[in-house]
Write a protein that holds these residues in place. Structure first.
Motif, PDB file in Angstrom:
ATOM      1  N   ALA A 144       0.838  -1.209   0.000  1.00 61.44           N
ATOM      2  CA  ALA A 144       0.000   0.000   0.000  1.00 61.44           C
ATOM      3  C   ALA A 144       0.869   1.253   0.000  1.00 61.44           C
ATOM      4  O   ALA A 144       0.517   2.251  -0.632  1.00 61.44           O
ATOM      5  N   ARG A 145       1.998   1.201   0.686  1.00 60.09           N
ATOM      6  CA  ARG A 145       2.918   2.346   0.674  1.00 60.09           C
ATOM      7  C   ARG A 145       3.477   2.568  -0.733  1.00 60.09           C
ATOM      8  O   ARG A 145       3.618   3.705  -1.175  1.00 60.09           O
ATOM      9  N   GLU A 146       3.785   1.476  -1.426  1.00 63.38           N
ATOM     10  CA  GLU A 146       4.257   1.601  -2.802  1.00 63.38           C
ATOM     11  C   GLU A 146       3.159   2.191  -3.686  1.00 63.38           C
ATOM     12  O   GLU A 146       3.432   3.038  -4.549  1.00 63.38           O
ATOM     13  N   LEU A 147       1.928   1.762  -3.464  1.00 66.54           N
ATOM     14  CA  LEU A 147       0.794   2.286  -4.224  1.00 66.54           C
ATOM     15  C   LEU A 147       0.581   3.771  -3.913  1.00 66.54           C
ATOM     16  O   LEU A 147       0.301   4.570  -4.814  1.00 66.54           O
ATOM     17  N   ALA A 148       0.744   4.146  -2.659  1.00 65.41           N
ATOM     18  CA  ALA A 148       0.618   5.557  -2.274  1.00 65.41           C
ATOM     19  C   ALA A 148       1.719   6.398  -2.915  1.00 65.41           C
ATOM     20  O   ALA A 148       1.464   7.526  -3.369  1.00 65.41           O
ATOM     21  N   THR A 149       2.924   5.851  -2.981  1.00 65.76           N
ATOM     22  CA  THR A 149       4.026   6.554  -3.647  1.00 65.76           C
ATOM     23  C   THR A 149       3.698   6.758  -5.121  1.00 65.76           C
ATOM     24  O   THR A 149       3.905   7.841  -5.675  1.00 65.76           O
ATOM     25  N   TYR A 150       3.171   5.721  -5.748  1.00 69.05           N
ATOM     26  CA  TYR A 150       2.749   5.836  -7.148  1.00 69.05           C
ATOM     27  C   TYR A 150       1.675   6.924  -7.296  1.00 69.05           C
ATOM     28  O   TYR A 150       1.739   7.762  -8.194  1.00 69.05           O
ATOM     29  N   ALA A 151       0.666   6.913  -6.416  1.00 72.08           N
ATOM     30  CA  ALA A 151      -0.427   7.889  -6.504  1.00 72.08           C
ATOM     31  C   ALA A 151       0.099   9.312  -6.354  1.00 72.08           C
ATOM     32  O   ALA A 151      -0.302  10.213  -7.096  1.00 72.08           O
ATOM     33  N   ARG A 152       0.996   9.514  -5.425  1.00 72.82           N
ATOM     34  CA  ARG A 152       1.579  10.852  -5.245  1.00 72.82           C
ATOM     35  C   ARG A 152       2.416  11.250  -6.457  1.00 72.82           C
ATOM     36  O   ARG A 152       2.403  12.405  -6.865  1.00 72.82           O
ATOM     37  N   ARG A 153       3.139  10.303  -7.037  1.00 69.08           N
ATOM     38  CA  ARG A 153       3.914  10.600  -8.243  1.00 69.08           C
ATOM     39  C   ARG A 153       2.979  10.945  -9.408  1.00 69.08           C
ATOM     40  O   ARG A 153       3.237  11.877 -10.167  1.00 69.08           O
ATOM     41  N   ALA A 154       1.880  10.220  -9.518  1.00 64.45           N
ATOM     42  CA  ALA A 154       0.892  10.508 -10.566  1.00 64.45           C
ATOM     43  C   ALA A 154       0.305  11.910 -10.366  1.00 64.45           C
ATOM     44  O   ALA A 154       0.147  12.660 -11.333  1.00 64.45           O
ATOM     45  N   MET A 155      -0.011  12.261  -9.124  1.00 60.60           N
ATOM     46  CA  MET A 155      -0.531  13.606  -8.851  1.00 60.60           C
ATOM     47  C   MET A 155       0.480  14.667  -9.236  1.00 60.60           C
ATOM     48  O   MET A 155       0.121  15.690  -9.823  1.00 60.60           O
ATOM     49  N   ALA A 156       1.736  14.441  -8.890  1.00 58.10           N
ATOM     50  CA  ALA A 156       2.787  15.417  -9.206  1.00 58.10           C
ATOM     51  C   ALA A 156       2.944  15.575 -10.719  1.00 58.10           C
ATOM     52  O   ALA A 156       3.056  16.701 -11.221  1.00 58.10           O
ATOM     53  N   GLU A 157       2.937  14.467 -11.437  1.00 59.61           N
ATOM     54  CA  GLU A 157       3.078  14.546 -12.891  1.00 59.61           C
ATOM     55  C   GLU A 157       1.865  15.204 -13.532  1.00 59.61           C
ATOM     56  O   GLU A 157       2.000  16.007 -14.454  1.00 59.61           O
ATOM     57  N   LEU A 158       0.676  14.868 -13.051  1.00 57.05           N
ATOM     58  CA  LEU A 158      -0.536  15.495 -13.592  1.00 57.05           C
ATOM     59  C   LEU A 158      -0.550  16.996 -13.311  1.00 57.05           C
ATOM     60  O   LEU A 158      -1.041  17.774 -14.118  1.00 57.05           O
ATOM     61  N   SER A 159       0.002  17.403 -12.175  1.00 56.57           N
ATOM     62  CA  SER A 159      -0.006  18.832 -11.826  1.00 56.57           C
ATOM     63  C   SER A 159       0.903  19.641 -12.751  1.00 56.57           C
ATOM     64  O   SER A 159       0.750  20.853 -12.862  1.00 56.57           O
ATOM     65  N   ARG A 160       1.844  18.973 -13.410  1.00 59.99           N
ATOM     66  CA  ARG A 160       2.741  19.666 -14.337  1.00 59.99           C
ATOM     67  C   ARG A 160       2.172  19.766 -15.756  1.00 59.99           C
ATOM     68  O   ARG A 160       2.772  20.419 -16.603  1.00 59.99           O
ATOM     69  N   VAL A 161       1.057  19.118 -15.999  1.00 54.80           N
ATOM     70  CA  VAL A 161       0.444  19.136 -17.325  1.00 54.80           C
ATOM     71  C   VAL A 161      -0.438  20.373 -17.436  1.00 54.80           C
ATOM     72  O   VAL A 161      -1.246  20.648 -16.545  1.00 54.80           O
TER      73      VAL A 161
END
Length: 183
Positions: A144-161
């Motif tokens: 779940a921590r790995e999944l949370a890291t992925y989700a936060r990375r996805a949010m960060a990448e989406l915020s740059r679009v």
């Protein structure tokens, strides 16, 4: 005489192709085998549904923060609902049962998105706990921590679009790293 002003009263519905493109990206990412093989997401109807909700939440959250407007978010959510309805019917769920199942899907969507939003205001661990409970059935907090890291990375990448690229589907979710590989 009022016809030039009619566009002020009508909601601006995004083109269907835009919605299908964005929704297709969400579904494609939610079907990525690494989620199931390496991150422990159950490869079941419920597991796939929960992962779809996670990605839908990520995109809707970004659309809201980018000021994309309620029309696009609503159209994307409506497309999700139509897809769920179609899937239920394909699975043989009867006409009398579909509305009850759709209500359960709606409750699941709103419950999970509220939990994820609340977890974001707390800590990384809170998001991992929420994902563990809702996606991994309370098992394997490390995954779940790995999944949370992925989700936060996805949010960060989406915020740059930028908004135009976001609306046109000119972006991608971050790639998942197979187990044992550095990000």
């Amino acid at each position: 005489m009022l016809w030039p002003f009619n566009h002020f009263r009508k909601p601006r519905v995004p083109p269907r192709s835009t919605i299908e493109t964005i929704y297709g990206m969400i579904v494609t990412q939610a079907r990525e085998p690494l989620f199931y093989r390496d991150l422990g997401v159950p490869d079941t109807v419920n597991g796939r549904f929960d992962l779809l909700l996670l990605h839908l939440w990520l995109v809707l959250r970004q659309l809201k923060s980018a000021g994309a407007g309620a029309d696009l978010s609503q159209a994307l959510f409506d497309h999700f609902c139509v897809d769920m309805d179609d899937n239920l019917r394909e699975m043989g769920v009867g006409d009398l049962t579909v509305p009850k199942r759709m209500q359960a899907f709606g409750e699941a969507f709103y419950g999970r998105t509220a939990a994820y939003d609340l977890a974001l205001t707390d800590s990384d661990e809170a998001l991992a706990q929420s994902l563990c409970k809702n996606i991994l059935n309370g098992r394997d907090i490390d995954k779940a921590r790995e999944l949370a890291t992925y989700a936060r990375r996805a949010m960060a990448e989406l915020s740059r679009v930028d908004l135009a690229a976001l609306v046109q589907g000119g972006w991608r979710f971050p790639a998942l790293q197979p187990a044992g590989e550095a990000a």
